[in-house]
Design a protein around this motif. Sequence first.
Motif, PDB file in Angstrom:
ATOM      1  N   UNK A   9     -45.143  20.365 -20.621  1.00  0.00           N
ATOM      2  CA  UNK A   9     -46.055  21.217 -21.331  1.00  0.00           C
ATOM      3  C   UNK A   9     -47.148  20.229 -21.783  1.00  0.00           C
ATOM      4  N   UNK A  10     -48.153  21.102 -22.006  1.00  0.00           N
ATOM      5  CA  UNK A  10     -49.473  20.405 -22.518  1.00  0.00           C
ATOM      6  C   UNK A  10     -49.691  20.737 -24.008  1.00  0.00           C
ATOM      7  N   UNK A  11     -49.696  19.978 -24.775  1.00  0.00           N
ATOM      8  CA  UNK A  11     -49.847  20.013 -26.086  1.00  0.00           C
ATOM      9  C   UNK A  11     -51.556  20.008 -26.535  1.00  0.00           C
ATOM     10  N   UNK A  12     -51.930  21.429 -26.675  1.00  0.00           N
ATOM     11  CA  UNK A  12     -53.452  21.581 -26.835  1.00  0.00           C
ATOM     12  C   UNK A  12     -53.776  21.318 -28.510  1.00  0.00           C
ATOM     13  N   UNK A  13     -52.940  20.892 -29.354  1.00  0.00           N
ATOM     14  CA  UNK A  13     -53.588  20.789 -30.609  1.00  0.00           C
ATOM     15  C   UNK A  13     -54.675  19.922 -30.906  1.00  0.00           C
ATOM     16  N   UNK A  65     -57.554  19.924 -29.490  1.00  0.00           N
ATOM     17  CA  UNK A  65     -58.340  19.633 -28.338  1.00  0.00           C
ATOM     18  C   UNK A  65     -59.608  19.900 -28.648  1.00  0.00           C
ATOM     19  N   UNK A  66     -60.214  20.722 -29.628  1.00  0.00           N
ATOM     20  CA  UNK A  66     -61.479  21.163 -29.689  1.00  0.00           C
ATOM     21  C   UNK A  66     -62.273  19.976 -30.424  1.00  0.00           C
ATOM     22  N   UNK A  67     -61.483  18.958 -30.821  1.00  0.00           N
ATOM     23  CA  UNK A  67     -62.431  18.099 -31.743  1.00  0.00           C
ATOM     24  C   UNK A  67     -63.130  17.084 -30.998  1.00  0.00           C
ATOM     25  N   UNK A  68     -64.227  16.537 -31.522  1.00  0.00           N
ATOM     26  CA  UNK A  68     -64.870  15.257 -30.735  1.00  0.00           C
ATOM     27  C   UNK A  68     -63.849  14.452 -30.674  1.00  0.00           C
ATOM     28  N   UNK A  69     -63.946  13.499 -29.332  1.00  0.00           N
ATOM     29  CA  UNK A  69     -63.275  12.411 -28.950  1.00  0.00           C
ATOM     30  C   UNK A  69     -63.208  11.249 -30.136  1.00  0.00           C
ATOM     31  N   UNK A  70     -64.355  11.154 -30.817  1.00  0.00           N
ATOM     32  CA  UNK A  70     -64.622  10.182 -31.643  1.00  0.00           C
ATOM     33  C   UNK A  70     -64.021  10.543 -33.159  1.00  0.00           C
ATOM     34  N   UNK A  71     -63.956  11.780 -33.158  1.00  0.00           N
ATOM     35  CA  UNK A  71     -63.228  12.415 -34.323  1.00  0.00           C
ATOM     36  C   UNK A  71     -61.746  12.352 -34.209  1.00  0.00           C
ATOM     37  N   UNK A  72     -61.481  12.489 -33.202  1.00  0.00           N
ATOM     38  CA  UNK A  72     -59.857  12.376 -32.544  1.00  0.00           C
ATOM     39  C   UNK A  72     -59.271  10.834 -32.947  1.00  0.00           C
ATOM     40  N   UNK A 117     -49.439  24.490 -24.694  1.00  0.00           N
ATOM     41  CA  UNK A 117     -48.800  25.105 -26.080  1.00  0.00           C
ATOM     42  C   UNK A 117     -49.916  24.772 -26.939  1.00  0.00           C
ATOM     43  N   UNK A 118     -50.382  25.699 -27.489  1.00  0.00           N
ATOM     44  CA  UNK A 118     -51.422  25.569 -28.606  1.00  0.00           C
ATOM     45  C   UNK A 118     -51.146  25.019 -29.989  1.00  0.00           C
ATOM     46  N   UNK A 119     -50.664  23.984 -29.951  1.00  0.00           N
ATOM     47  CA  UNK A 119     -50.172  23.189 -31.234  1.00  0.00           C
ATOM     48  C   UNK A 119     -49.981  21.662 -30.893  1.00  0.00           C
ATOM     49  N   UNK A 120     -49.674  21.080 -32.082  1.00  0.00           N
ATOM     50  CA  UNK A 120     -49.513  19.554 -31.651  1.00  0.00           C
ATOM     51  C   UNK A 120     -48.078  19.223 -31.614  1.00  0.00           C
ATOM     52  N   UNK A 121     -47.157  20.069 -31.875  1.00  0.00           N
ATOM     53  CA  UNK A 121     -45.806  19.985 -31.393  1.00  0.00           C
ATOM     54  C   UNK A 121     -45.059  21.302 -30.917  1.00  0.00           C
ATOM     55  N   UNK A 122     -43.798  21.115 -30.597  1.00  0.00           N
ATOM     56  CA  UNK A 122     -43.287  22.324 -29.899  1.00  0.00           C
ATOM     57  C   UNK A 122     -42.653  23.075 -31.000  1.00  0.00           C
ATOM     58  N   UNK A 123     -43.601  23.806 -31.835  1.00  0.00           N
ATOM     59  CA  UNK A 123     -43.012  24.514 -32.785  1.00  0.00           C
ATOM     60  C   UNK A 123     -42.510  26.038 -31.955  1.00  0.00           C
TER      61      UNK A 123
END
Length: 338
Positions: free
Chosen positions: A24-28, A30-37, A187-193
């Motif tokens: 799976x790919x965790x998409x949590x 993902x919309x943030x700027x790379x520097x902010x991430x 998966x639109x989350x940062x972990x497998x909820x």
Amino acid sequence: MFLSRLGELKFSTGPENATAVTEFILEGFSGLDQRLQLFLSLVLLLIYLTTVMGNATIIFLVCVDHRLQTPMYFFIINLPFLEIWFTSSTSTKLLVILGSGRRTISQHSCFAQSHCCFALGSTEFVLLVVMSFHRYVAVCQPLCYAAIMKPQLCIHLVVAAWVMGTTLLSYRLVLLYKLTFWGSNKIHHFFCDNSPLFKLSCSDTSLLWKMDSILLSFVMLCSFCLTLAFYTGILFCIVHLPAASGRKKAFTTCSSHLTTLAIAYGSCIALYVHPSEHVSLQANGLVALLRTVLYLFLKPFIYSLRNKTVILALHEAIARATVKLFALSQCISGQQLP
């Protein structure tokens, strides 16, 4: 009743030209700027290290200092041990996502992470009931405390909490492996909820939604009601304390504990008590971040590291370590002299 209905689950074999999902790919975030991430990854790394070090310090102090080897701290060290595993199961992957951009997770790792989060979370709720019962006995029944809180009872309560928490939701891991995933693996989350994971499956997950909703509601609401009942009794006893200073100290301690309990129960009830199919993934992610990062960061300071006995034991441990390091350095420097 639920086990007899497992045969009702319908699993799709998927279209002929589709590929079965093995990761799976965790998409949590993902919309943030790379520097902010990257900045968030550094902040979360600091929080994670502080959380782990704070909990490890509590465990170490309770093990080495005889003043902390009491029923209260016996119950307390179970929380730091649990929280190290809980925060490591979610925060480490989040750090990798934000720091390096590697968002993939294997199916086995995803299922294991989901199971660990729910099993450890259930164990924590049972432990909170046990700890609130201990505080109730200590505050409201001080003359009977030694007779009630015997070592055998303390061990039995802790073992029961761990067994109940880890086995009650063990069905989830079995049923997760019965789900089929074809095509999309994001998966639109940062972990497998459970919410984003169930929504991604091609199988009929309606029974899983119902089972999760009922059993998670049972665990959370029962533990919440018991904890609230014990704290209500504690507050009634505090009101009748003769000394104003004693009441103020007790209210301060209870208010900090109730704050953390409000975060724990409030976030989980908001996500899991009502049917999860109706929870937005954005709200799920934000509340889960509060539960898995901020709440675990605050707990060591609220439950233990503000305690005067713990602070004294920490200062003494640091002083002993400093003396030993100084003696070791003197010994090494003496050996180097001609």
